[in-house]
Design a protein around this motif. Structure first.
Motif, PDB file in Angstrom:
ATOM      1  N   MET A   1       0.940  -1.113   0.052  1.00 12.91           N
ATOM      2  CA  MET A   1       0.282  -0.026  -0.031  1.00 12.91           C
ATOM      3  C   MET A   1       0.729   1.331   0.013  1.00 12.91           C
ATOM      4  SD  MET A   1      -2.876   1.201   2.670  1.00 12.91           S
ATOM      5  CE  MET A   1      -3.766   2.734   2.509  1.00 12.91           C
ATOM      6  N   PHE A   2       0.575   2.393  -0.722  1.00 16.47           N
ATOM      7  CA  PHE A   2       1.128   3.707  -0.785  1.00 16.47           C
ATOM      8  C   PHE A   2       0.399   4.381   0.279  1.00 16.47           C
ATOM      9  CE2 PHE A   2       2.794   3.681  -5.478  1.00 16.47           C
ATOM     10  CZ  PHE A   2       3.760   2.720  -5.009  1.00 16.47           C
ATOM     11  N   LEU A   3       1.146   5.358   1.104  1.00 15.68           N
ATOM     12  CA  LEU A   3       0.761   6.381   2.047  1.00 15.68           C
ATOM     13  C   LEU A   3       1.652   7.385   1.628  1.00 15.68           C
ATOM     14  CD1 LEU A   3      -1.120   7.447   4.196  1.00 15.68           C
ATOM     15  CD2 LEU A   3       0.768   6.592   5.784  1.00 15.68           C
ATOM     16  N   TYR A   4       0.771   8.346   0.942  1.00 13.45           N
ATOM     17  CA  TYR A   4       1.550   9.803   0.664  1.00 13.45           C
ATOM     18  C   TYR A   4       1.003  11.057   0.814  1.00 13.45           C
ATOM     19  CZ  TYR A   4      -1.246   9.621  -3.459  1.00 13.45           C
ATOM     20  OH  TYR A   4      -2.327   9.655  -4.256  1.00 13.45           O
ATOM     21  N   GLY A   5       1.736  12.138   0.955  1.00 15.88           N
ATOM     22  CA  GLY A   5       1.283  13.234   1.491  1.00 15.88           C
ATOM     23  C   GLY A   5       2.213  14.388   1.533  1.00 15.88           C
ATOM     24  N   ASP A   6       2.062  15.647   1.524  1.00 12.11           N
ATOM     25  CA  ASP A   6       2.952  16.543   1.756  1.00 12.11           C
ATOM     26  C   ASP A   6       3.739  16.329   3.066  1.00 12.11           C
ATOM     27  OD1 ASP A   6       2.648  17.703  -0.659  1.00 12.11           O
ATOM     28  OD2 ASP A   6       1.219  19.356  -0.005  1.00 12.11           O
ATOM     29  N   SER A   7       4.957  17.018   3.354  1.00 11.67           N
ATOM     30  CA  SER A   7       5.656  17.008   4.745  1.00 11.67           C
ATOM     31  C   SER A   7       4.669  17.738   5.504  1.00 11.67           C
ATOM     32  CB  SER A   7       6.748  17.527   4.583  1.00 11.67           C
ATOM     33  OG  SER A   7       7.708  17.744   5.549  1.00 11.67           O
ATOM     34  N   ALA A 159      -3.608   2.981  -2.725  1.00 10.53           N
ATOM     35  CA  ALA A 159      -2.780   3.983  -2.257  1.00 10.53           C
ATOM     36  C   ALA A 159      -3.974   4.859  -1.532  1.00 10.53           C
ATOM     37  CB  ALA A 159      -2.273   4.868  -3.308  1.00 10.53           C
ATOM     38  N   LEU A 160      -3.279   5.704  -0.499  1.00 15.22           N
ATOM     39  CA  LEU A 160      -4.171   6.628   0.263  1.00 15.22           C
ATOM     40  C   LEU A 160      -3.111   7.823   0.384  1.00 15.22           C
ATOM     41  CD1 LEU A 160      -6.258   7.509   2.402  1.00 15.22           C
ATOM     42  CD2 LEU A 160      -4.813   6.476   4.113  1.00 15.22           C
ATOM     43  N   ARG A 161      -3.867   9.038  -0.162  1.00  9.97           N
ATOM     44  CA  ARG A 161      -3.285  10.348  -0.138  1.00  9.97           C
ATOM     45  C   ARG A 161      -3.824  11.099   1.158  1.00  9.97           C
ATOM     46  NH1 ARG A 161      -4.608  15.832  -0.941  1.00  9.97           N
ATOM     47  NH2 ARG A 161      -2.984  16.953  -1.540  1.00  9.97           N
ATOM     48  N   LEU A 162      -2.867  11.471   1.877  1.00  4.19           N
ATOM     49  CA  LEU A 162      -3.368  12.167   3.284  1.00  4.19           C
ATOM     50  C   LEU A 162      -3.150  13.740   3.042  1.00  4.19           C
ATOM     51  CD1 LEU A 162      -4.099  11.698   6.135  1.00  4.19           C
ATOM     52  CD2 LEU A 162      -1.571  11.651   6.808  1.00  4.19           C
TER      53      LEU A 162
END
Length: 538
Positions: A1-7, A159-162
């Motif tokens: 699984m991808f977990l991504y988002g801005d710092s 994937a989950l975009r935070l």
């Protein structure tokens, strides 16, 4: 699984406070992994804390008896793969690749270790092993990570975009821990305070993105305070954030703190925005204005800012390390400190310039004496010529500060006249006296103690107090202009001084972040006020 988002959007918080506890409930064995560009040591297992205090660690299914004690296990690519396969036969490992973008930032595109890492991960994903993978990374690397793992296209759909939370959810975020874990905390932030704090934070962020790191910092400081309502009213959100910064730098030694402030100043542009700068450029820029700061001290300060204070973020791109401040809230504080640093540098440059002028005058005098001795061959004549040259040099030096520093001009002119009563020296004295009179100068108090930062008259007009960069407060008889006392105790220069209306107490403020109180009669210290984070001025 991808977990991504801005710092700063809370990826680590989501993993630590949400995903890992839930994974444990479901029977998974979580393992946190980082990568590093070291041959044979490409993977680092960071064992996970089992308690908030961090004094207990979760069992690690990839650990072995040969690893010894410690919270980090360093493995080669082959060793890591072997341990994952072995663990999958007995457990359900959950491999969390934290900051997975480091596989791009720390390794060159054509580097063999990066290719081997990707092949190892893809190989494990393709096999029907009882292993789950979570890849957490910054959103701006999403496209390049997809390319790396193109062999597993199904990951794109897992994937989950935070994204950043909305300002309207701030009160819910603040209340959340207290409502979800009732009785867990010894004290809580009450409802009215949470509403005021939520409104203040919403006003701060406006229509822009909410910074969870700022919210966390402010909430934690209020929760730890004995009177959070009074603290919020006195400091406001910006004040609380700046206190956090000041405390982080207070842990540095004075020399290291000065180097850190100089480095932070270069990470903010003249327009007040964040600046991404390489380590080499940072050193060069700081050294241009602060040649007296050793390179080794700058390197230590930069390392401490990134490793200990967390005020600075470092990122490797190819063969460069780039640095930037971690949050926009640091900009006003850094800009203020940069201005303070500029004033200090100007005073230092002025001192150096006056020393150079004096050195030139002495050199001219010595050269004239040598020339006179060689040419005339008479010692007395040589001494007279040297005295003339010194007098002329001092008289000439008194002209430049005539309008801006009449007291300096007057001192140089008198020194020229004392050396030799030449017409040029007499003229210099007259010019300096007239300039001093026009400026309102009535006397000069000299103590060979460096620059003076502040002066105060006592209410009865009998005493003058001067604050200096030598860390002392000097007292003078206002009538005779003679020194009558000296107050010592500050660490660093004293920025301001004042008398109480009843003439009994003297207060001094300094670079060391303290206000000190003195008995004006006995000249003994009677109190010390602390709490400021750095430089205190009027």
């Amino acid at each position: 699984m991808f977990l991504y988002g801005d710092s700063g959007n809370g990826k680590s918080s989501l993993v630590n406070a949400g995903l890992l506890p839930r994974a444990l409930e479901l029977g998974f064995s979580p393992v946190r992994v980082r990568v590093q560009p070291r041959a044979g040591e490409e993977l680092v297992i960071e064992q996970i804390a089992a308690t908030d205090a961090g004094n207990e660690l979760l069992p690690c299914v990839l650990a072995s008896d040969s690893d010894g004690e410690g919270a980090r296990i360093v493995l080669s690519i082959d060793e890591f793969e072997q341990r994952v396969r072995a663990a999958a036969e007995l457990h359900q490992p959950l491999i969390v690749f934290d900051q997975f973008e480091e596989i791009l930032t720390l390794f060159d595109d054509a580097a063999e270790p990066r290719r081997a890492l990707v092949e190892m991960v893809v190989g494990l994903l393709r096999e029907p092993l009882a292993v789950k993978f979570l890849f957490a990374f910054r959103e701006d690397y999403l496209g390049r990570v997809k390319q790396l793992l193109a062999a597993q296209p199904q990951l794109v759909d897992q994937a989950l975009r935070l994204g950043p939370p909305a300002a309207q959810s701030l009160e819910t975020i603040i209340r959340g821990p207290f409502e979800r874990f009732p009785g867990h905390y010894e004290r809580q932030l009450d409802g009215p305070l949470i509403r005021r704090l939520g409104a203040a934070l919403a006003e701060r962020f406006g229509s822009g993105e909410v910074s969870l790191s700022e919210v966390q910092t402010v909430c934690l400081r209020l929760w730890q305070a004995p009177d959070p309502d009074a603290l919020l009213a006195a400091k406001g959100v910006q004040g609380l954030l700046e206190d956090e910064l000041g405390e982080a730098l207070d842990a540095f030694t004075p020399d290291l703190r000065a180097a850190a402030i100089a480095l932070l100043s270069e990470m903010v542009t003249a327009a007040g925005t964040r600046n991404v700068v390489s380590a080499e450029d940072l050193r060069q820029r700081v050294r241009e204005d602060n040649a007296d700061i050793p390179v080794a001290l700058l390197d230590e300060a930069l390392d401490r800012l990134e490793r200990d204070s967390k005020l600075v973020r470092r990122e490797r791109r190819r063969d460069l390390y780039l640095y930037e401040i971690t949050s926009e809230f640091l900009v006003p504080w850094i800009s203020h400190r940069r201005e303070e640093l500029r004033l200090v540098q100007e005073r230092r440059r002025e001192r150096r310039r006056l020393r150079i002028v004096a050195s030139i005058a002495v050199a001219v005098a010595v050269a004239a004496a040598i020339v006179a001795a060689v040419v005339l061959g008479q010692r007395a004549e040589a001494q007279r010529q040297a005295s003339n040259a010194t007098s002329l040099a001092l008289a000439a030096s008194s002209i430049e500060p005539l309008q801006t520093r009449p007291e300096v001009s007057l001192a140089l002119a008198f020194e020229a006249y004392r050396e030799r009563a030449r017409p040029e020296a007499s003229g210099a004295v007259v010019r300096a006296l007239l300039a001093a009179r026009r400026s309102g100068l009535r006397g000069v108090l000299a103590a060979d103690a460096g620059p003076v930062s502040a002066v105060a008259f006592s209410p009865d007009s009998k005493t003058i107090a001067s604050a200096g960069e030598d860390g002392t407060v000097r007292l003078w008889n206002a009538t005779t202009r003679k020194p009558i006392g000296r107050l010592t105790g500050h660490r660093g220069f004293v920025s301001d001084v004042a008398f109480s209306p009843d003439n009994k107490t003297i207060a001094s403020a300094g670079e060391d972040g303290t206000v000190r109180l003195w008995n004006a009669t006995t000249r003994k210290p009677i109190g010390r006020l602390t709490g400021h984070r750095g430089f205190v001025s009027d």
